[in-house]
Design a protein around this motif. Sequence first.
Motif, PDB file in Angstrom:
ATOM      1  N   SER A 119     -37.280 -29.696 110.862  1.00  0.00           N
ATOM      2  CA  SER A 119     -36.465 -28.893 109.950  1.00  0.00           C
ATOM      3  C   SER A 119     -37.342 -28.025 109.039  1.00  0.00           C
ATOM      4  CB  SER A 119     -35.577 -29.806 109.100  1.00  0.00           C
ATOM      5  OG  SER A 119     -36.363 -30.741 108.378  1.00  0.00           O
ATOM      6  N   THR A 120     -38.488 -28.571 108.629  1.00  0.00           N
ATOM      7  CA  THR A 120     -39.396 -27.819 107.767  1.00  0.00           C
ATOM      8  C   THR A 120     -39.976 -26.616 108.499  1.00  0.00           C
ATOM      9  OG1 THR A 120     -39.999 -29.835 106.579  1.00  0.00           O
ATOM     10  CG2 THR A 120     -41.505 -27.965 106.390  1.00  0.00           C
ATOM     11  N   ARG A 121     -40.398 -26.846 109.740  1.00  0.00           N
ATOM     12  CA  ARG A 121     -40.974 -25.765 110.540  1.00  0.00           C
ATOM     13  C   ARG A 121     -39.918 -24.729 110.904  1.00  0.00           C
ATOM     14  NH1 ARG A 121     -45.224 -25.896 113.296  1.00  0.00           N
ATOM     15  NH2 ARG A 121     -44.313 -25.610 115.357  1.00  0.00           N
ATOM     16  N   THR A 122     -38.718 -25.172 111.229  1.00  0.00           N
ATOM     17  CA  THR A 122     -37.647 -24.239 111.567  1.00  0.00           C
ATOM     18  C   THR A 122     -37.312 -23.354 110.372  1.00  0.00           C
ATOM     19  OG1 THR A 122     -36.717 -25.802 113.174  1.00  0.00           O
ATOM     20  CG2 THR A 122     -35.274 -24.044 112.390  1.00  0.00           C
ATOM     21  N   ALA A 123     -37.239 -23.960 109.198  1.00  0.00           N
ATOM     22  CA  ALA A 123     -36.930 -23.198 107.982  1.00  0.00           C
ATOM     23  C   ALA A 123     -37.985 -22.134 107.724  1.00  0.00           C
ATOM     24  CB  ALA A 123     -36.829 -24.147 106.789  1.00  0.00           C
ATOM     25  N   TYR A 124     -39.237 -22.465 108.017  1.00  0.00           N
ATOM     26  CA  TYR A 124     -40.316 -21.487 107.812  1.00  0.00           C
ATOM     27  C   TYR A 124     -40.082 -20.238 108.650  1.00  0.00           C
ATOM     28  CZ  TYR A 124     -44.791 -19.181 108.505  1.00  0.00           C
ATOM     29  OH  TYR A 124     -45.781 -18.231 108.618  1.00  0.00           O
ATOM     30  N   PHE A 125     -39.748 -20.414 109.929  1.00  0.00           N
ATOM     31  CA  PHE A 125     -39.557 -19.254 110.797  1.00  0.00           C
ATOM     32  C   PHE A 125     -38.290 -18.472 110.450  1.00  0.00           C
ATOM     33  CE2 PHE A 125     -42.468 -21.762 113.493  1.00  0.00           C
ATOM     34  CZ  PHE A 125     -43.449 -20.796 113.645  1.00  0.00           C
ATOM     35  N   GLN A 126     -37.295 -19.164 109.955  1.00  0.00           N
ATOM     36  CA  GLN A 126     -36.107 -18.460 109.491  1.00  0.00           C
ATOM     37  C   GLN A 126     -36.445 -17.581 108.292  1.00  0.00           C
ATOM     38  OE1 GLN A 126     -33.222 -22.174 110.011  1.00  0.00           O
ATOM     39  NE2 GLN A 126     -32.033 -20.319 109.649  1.00  0.00           N
ATOM     40  N   GLU A 127     -37.328 -18.063 107.440  1.00  0.00           N
ATOM     41  CA  GLU A 127     -37.766 -17.266 106.289  1.00  0.00           C
ATOM     42  C   GLU A 127     -38.532 -16.023 106.736  1.00  0.00           C
ATOM     43  OE1 GLU A 127     -40.078 -19.961 104.007  1.00  0.00           O
ATOM     44  OE2 GLU A 127     -38.348 -21.160 103.344  1.00  0.00           O
ATOM     45  N   ALA A 142     -40.456 -23.384 116.396  1.00  0.00           N
ATOM     46  CA  ALA A 142     -40.925 -24.576 115.690  1.00  0.00           C
ATOM     47  C   ALA A 142     -41.436 -25.645 116.634  1.00  0.00           C
ATOM     48  CB  ALA A 142     -39.789 -25.145 114.831  1.00  0.00           C
ATOM     49  N   ARG A 143     -41.059 -25.581 117.896  1.00  0.00           N
ATOM     50  CA  ARG A 143     -41.461 -26.591 118.869  1.00  0.00           C
ATOM     51  C   ARG A 143     -42.718 -26.202 119.646  1.00  0.00           C
ATOM     52  NH1 ARG A 143     -36.048 -27.087 118.101  1.00  0.00           N
ATOM     53  NH2 ARG A 143     -35.081 -29.112 118.517  1.00  0.00           N
ATOM     54  N   LEU A 144     -43.189 -24.968 119.482  1.00  0.00           N
ATOM     55  CA  LEU A 144     -44.316 -24.495 120.275  1.00  0.00           C
ATOM     56  C   LEU A 144     -45.648 -24.946 119.680  1.00  0.00           C
ATOM     57  CD1 LEU A 144     -43.069 -20.899 121.119  1.00  0.00           C
ATOM     58  CD2 LEU A 144     -43.317 -22.819 122.710  1.00  0.00           C
ATOM     59  N   PRO A 145     -46.721 -25.001 120.503  1.00  0.00           N
ATOM     60  CA  PRO A 145     -48.026 -25.495 120.053  1.00  0.00           C
ATOM     61  C   PRO A 145     -48.695 -24.582 119.027  1.00  0.00           C
ATOM     62  CG  PRO A 145     -47.876 -25.433 122.454  1.00  0.00           C
ATOM     63  CD  PRO A 145     -46.687 -24.718 121.931  1.00  0.00           C
ATOM     64  N   ASP A 146     -49.749 -25.118 118.405  1.00  0.00           N
ATOM     65  CA  ASP A 146     -50.487 -24.397 117.365  1.00  0.00           C
ATOM     66  C   ASP A 146     -50.918 -22.999 117.811  1.00  0.00           C
ATOM     67  OD1 ASP A 146     -50.336 -26.943 116.390  1.00  0.00           O
ATOM     68  OD2 ASP A 146     -52.422 -27.047 115.754  1.00  0.00           O
ATOM     69  N   GLU A 147     -51.605 -22.928 118.950  1.00  0.00           N
ATOM     70  CA  GLU A 147     -52.232 -21.691 119.369  1.00  0.00           C
ATOM     71  C   GLU A 147     -51.198 -20.594 119.638  1.00  0.00           C
ATOM     72  OE1 GLU A 147     -52.827 -24.696 120.935  1.00  0.00           O
ATOM     73  OE2 GLU A 147     -54.464 -25.027 119.541  1.00  0.00           O
ATOM     74  N   THR A 148     -50.001 -20.985 120.042  1.00  0.00           N
ATOM     75  CA  THR A 148     -48.957 -20.023 120.339  1.00  0.00           C
ATOM     76  C   THR A 148     -48.528 -19.280 119.084  1.00  0.00           C
ATOM     77  OG1 THR A 148     -48.165 -21.508 122.058  1.00  0.00           O
ATOM     78  CG2 THR A 148     -46.680 -19.747 121.394  1.00  0.00           C
ATOM     79  N   LEU A 149     -48.617 -19.938 117.947  1.00  0.00           N
ATOM     80  CA  LEU A 149     -48.069 -19.401 116.710  1.00  0.00           C
ATOM     81  C   LEU A 149     -49.112 -18.733 115.825  1.00  0.00           C
ATOM     82  CD1 LEU A 149     -45.819 -22.476 115.904  1.00  0.00           C
ATOM     83  CD2 LEU A 149     -45.207 -20.412 117.145  1.00  0.00           C
ATOM     84  N   THR A 150     -50.351 -18.665 116.285  1.00  0.00           N
ATOM     85  CA  THR A 150     -51.405 -18.084 115.482  1.00  0.00           C
ATOM     86  C   THR A 150     -51.212 -16.575 115.352  1.00  0.00           C
ATOM     87  OG1 THR A 150     -52.939 -19.770 116.263  1.00  0.00           O
ATOM     88  CG2 THR A 150     -53.903 -17.821 115.262  1.00  0.00           C
ATOM     89  N   ASN A 151     -51.313 -16.082 114.132  1.00  0.00           N
ATOM     90  CA  ASN A 151     -51.207 -14.647 113.852  1.00  0.00           C
ATOM     91  C   ASN A 151     -49.941 -14.023 114.427  1.00  0.00           C
ATOM     92  OD1 ASN A 151     -53.745 -14.685 112.577  1.00  0.00           O
ATOM     93  ND2 ASN A 151     -54.782 -14.482 114.545  1.00  0.00           N
TER      94      ASN A 151
END
Length: 328
Positions: A171-179, A191-200
């Motif tokens: 829920s915390t990660r999902t809220a971040y992307f909604q923001e 929110a479910r994807l790995p670290d490297e996918t979400l970099t930059n």
Amino acid sequence: MKWTEMEVEQPTVMTMLRQAVKKDRLSHAYIFEGMHGSRKEEAALLMAQSIFCARQTEGRPCESCVECKRIAHGNHPDVMFLHPDGDSIKKAQVEALQKEFTYKGMEAGTKVYLVHQADTMTASAGNSLLKFLEEPASPTMAVLLTENAHFLLPTIQSRAQRISFAPPLLSTRTAYFQEQGMSPASAGLLARLPDETLTNYEEESKEWIVQGRALVIQLISEVQQRPQQALLTLQEKWLVHFKDRKELDIGLDLLLFWYRDLLSVQKAGGEFAYPDQMQKLESQALSITEQEIAASMQFILDAKRRLRANVNNQLLMEQLVLHLQEGS
């Protein structure tokens, strides 16, 4: 991140590490396994601070002395980092690390090295690291950071203490992307994807994920209802969108999330990656058994492993679609 904050996020892990430092029972090698956001690197750096800190108390570093600050800023001579070169960690990188460790450090005592995305090591790199674990030139501690410990060589796994990190709150990660402007459905997927996918992450990348999500829904529908069309969609859309190995790996994750949602529907619970597709999920869940879902998930995981072995992308996906059709 401070030790006290990590104790809140990862209480089991931090208690274990603190006791090991306090009693001087640290292992020579660790595998820190956990998904995106579980703060593996932060925990590794805090552990390194505990080792070098002159004012350590009850296994906790002071976090304010010169040694702690150098480690926090990544410029301590006896704490080194190894990152993938491109898509993988190569033998030459491990050999360079070994050579560096043969030199006399500016500081006496244990040397620590952190291997990021350790599961991306090539077979030859893994074997070189294994030799280094078995015959270090000086007192060393290895910390292998990974989201997929099962991809490491079994011999490396057997020589390191494995510590599993609890996943962060979805829920915390999902809220971040909604923001960040994502729709609830797309935010839940990111929110479910790995670290490297979400970099930059940038706007263009976000749109790419949204389009990939739509392709997953289309492909799943065709696997069920229009088998021949599914293979055509692979060629005309899927492989055009998920072009290289890294992108295709993300596509396989998105497929995996769909089948996890199917399992959650059957078990009447869970947080869904595709909450806006409940009608389709519920309909498909009526026509597939739990065993078939598990088999489909295993096919996808096998495809992810084969992808790392440089199997032809089109051949890999065609075989996967045929397997999914057999199970649907």
